[in-house]
Motif scaffolding. Sequence first.
Motif, mmCIF file in Angstrom:
data_model
loop_
_atom_site.group_PDB
_atom_site.id
_atom_site.type_symbol
_atom_site.label_atom_id
_atom_site.label_comp_id
_atom_site.label_asym_id
_atom_site.label_seq_id
_atom_site.Cartn_x
_atom_site.Cartn_y
_atom_site.Cartn_z
ATOM 1 N N ARG A 50 -7.508 3.091 5.981
ATOM 2 C CA ARG A 50 -7.574 4.547 6.020
ATOM 3 C C ARG A 50 -7.510 5.035 7.462
ATOM 4 O O ARG A 50 -6.775 5.954 7.790
ATOM 5 C CB ARG A 50 -8.854 5.078 5.376
ATOM 6 C CG ARG A 50 -8.877 6.612 5.324
ATOM 7 C CD ARG A 50 -10.284 7.193 5.192
ATOM 8 N NE ARG A 50 -10.948 6.780 3.963
ATOM 9 C CZ ARG A 50 -12.191 7.146 3.658
ATOM 10 N NH1 ARG A 50 -12.888 7.935 4.479
ATOM 11 N NH2 ARG A 50 -12.765 6.711 2.544
ATOM 12 N N GLU A 51 -8.292 4.366 8.339
ATOM 13 C CA GLU A 51 -8.249 4.726 9.745
ATOM 14 C C GLU A 51 -8.856 3.632 10.598
ATOM 15 O O GLU A 51 -9.703 2.860 10.151
ATOM 16 C CB GLU A 51 -8.997 6.043 10.010
ATOM 17 C CG GLU A 51 -10.490 5.983 9.745
ATOM 18 C CD GLU A 51 -11.209 7.265 10.155
ATOM 19 O OE1 GLU A 51 -10.552 8.177 10.678
ATOM 20 O OE2 GLU A 51 -12.445 7.338 9.952
ATOM 21 N N HIS A 77 0.815 -1.208 0.000
ATOM 22 C CA HIS A 77 0.000 0.000 0.000
ATOM 23 C C HIS A 77 0.851 1.261 0.000
ATOM 24 O O HIS A 77 0.397 2.336 -0.394
ATOM 25 C CB HIS A 77 -0.947 -0.007 1.201
ATOM 26 C CG HIS A 77 -1.858 -1.186 1.208
ATOM 27 N ND1 HIS A 77 -2.371 -1.736 2.369
ATOM 28 C CD2 HIS A 77 -2.355 -1.950 0.197
ATOM 29 C CE1 HIS A 77 -3.136 -2.775 2.061
ATOM 30 N NE2 HIS A 77 -3.137 -2.920 0.763
ATOM 31 N N ASP A 122 -10.033 1.222 2.347
ATOM 32 C CA ASP A 122 -10.179 1.722 0.986
ATOM 33 C C ASP A 122 -9.557 0.743 -0.008
ATOM 34 O O ASP A 122 -8.649 -0.026 0.329
ATOM 35 C CB ASP A 122 -9.496 3.085 0.825
ATOM 36 C CG ASP A 122 -10.211 4.194 1.569
ATOM 37 O OD1 ASP A 122 -11.424 4.069 1.800
ATOM 38 O OD2 ASP A 122 -9.547 5.184 1.928
ATOM 39 N N THR A 163 -3.598 4.617 11.305
ATOM 40 C CA THR A 163 -3.860 5.057 9.934
ATOM 41 C C THR A 163 -2.867 4.473 8.941
ATOM 42 O O THR A 163 -2.967 4.753 7.747
ATOM 43 C CB THR A 163 -3.803 6.603 9.834
ATOM 44 O OG1 THR A 163 -2.524 7.066 10.278
ATOM 45 C CG2 THR A 163 -4.895 7.235 10.675
ATOM 46 N N GLY A 179 -14.477 0.443 -1.093
ATOM 47 C CA GLY A 179 -14.052 0.329 0.292
ATOM 48 C C GLY A 179 -15.068 -0.397 1.144
ATOM 49 O O GLY A 179 -16.195 -0.700 0.712
#
Length: 531
Positions: free
Chosen positions: A216-217, A125, A227, A205, A242
């Motif tokens: 994402r979080e 990622h 996501d 995150t 997502g």
Amino acid sequence: MKQPKVNRLRRMVTFGAAMALLAGTAIGMATPAMAQMEKRFSIPEETSLTPTPGGRINMLIRLDVQTLDPHVTSDTSGFLIVEQIYESLLETTMDGLQPALAESWEISEDGKTYTFKLRQNAKFHSGNPVTSADVKYSIERIQNPATASPRARSYSNITSIETPDDHTVVFNLNAPNAPFLTLLSTYGASIVDRTVIEGTGLNQTTDAGSGAFKLREHVVGQRVVLDKHTEYWREGQPYLDGIDITWNPDDNARAAAIRSGTVDFLWFAAPEFIDALKTDPAVKWFGGSGSLSLHFRMNTSRKPWDDVRVRQAVFYALDRQEILDIANSGHGTVLNAGYLPPDRWGSVKEPIYGAPDIEKAKALLAEAGYPDGFETNLLVISTSAFQVRSAEVEQYQLANVGIKVNLQLAESTVANAAIRANDFDIYQSGFSMTLDPDERFSSAFATGGGLNYGNWSDPEYDALIEKARTELDRDAREKLYQEAETILATRGPVGMTWASASYDVLANKVMGYNGDAGLSFRFYRNLWLQQ
């Protein structure tokens, strides 16, 4: 156990059959025990449709994840989420082992050298390519005691890892390892981005994965937002933009959420709502078998649980069918022998325990020096309704033999801290059943295992597990596990109770459900939304 309907099936398979596929065994006619575990994995008319990319789904689970470190996590929520974020060298599907980050592999004739070729288009990622150095780093991180990976023992016979080039990894073992390929397909063997781990590290995150979705979080106590990994190596996947994951331990609230359309995916619906949900035209269900083995663990480093006669008294006092009926509305399989239900490869097929034998239990307690019984505390995660129900039934069943059980209800973080600190008498628990018995048998019950809470140790059991790991004959290996299971059932640290029957419930617009959560959750990359 009430059986799920099997109409509109494209494919049915049992976990026992899947396990046999993993072991390279041909599957014939299902046994009656296997038939009880049939699952619906897809709906034919949906599989003929062309997936539409885009959109997000809301998923509702029961509890927050404890950690998103794939090498450390051991809770079921962690299993679910980590498998969206991380990939391993291989992947386990209903068709057996498949390539993942490794596109091919070879095994030496002596079974002690495994050579993997990595695919060249896989990216983390972070944008970094997945290389052999990351694979070496990941497995050595699992082996490192500082990581405190509960699965480290399963990788103990790796003597060295070589990286002759960026896309070749060579594992050298000190002996053949029968479950080695299966182990490398699990989330516990996820490959991590070493630059991220050594740099910022994992946080709320940032992840170090290469899976279909990226973090994402993670807002602790509220949500996890995933996501789409736009540079995922599988062309066109994932289809979703997502997945938004929230949690609620209230079974009523979770069932209401899927029926009202507040969420799109209810994960592991509570069994008491299944019959009603199956008749709701706004949703569709998948399930019928499960991956969770329930038990309560006795702390054998404390009296009186260090006395095998006391533990055996408990084994004879339990009415496992009653526990299943009350705790899980009868959905599941009673565990009248070891950790594995009788349809699983490696299990004891015939019951060791039947109806409760109260007189035998009392005689064992008297022999151990407790003719009038004793008092003890049972630690239970308060937000797990089926665990609390199990504990309440066990409480009154053990009272029948003079054992007074005080229930200690605690939040999951408090309970987990207590068991890791060895600060408990009995702990109401459950473990997901692993793809190969070695992974769980080594971590949860072998001496020094990372999940061996209470520090039970049995040299004969340990020797059987070690021997089974290097035994390449499938039938001989199964017999070794059956011997180990018999030891667990007759003198082990856990009172086995029941194995779950789990159901996922989805909104009708969610398409592409075509996997088995008993094997893996990574098939969520196939989900898509009908517009």
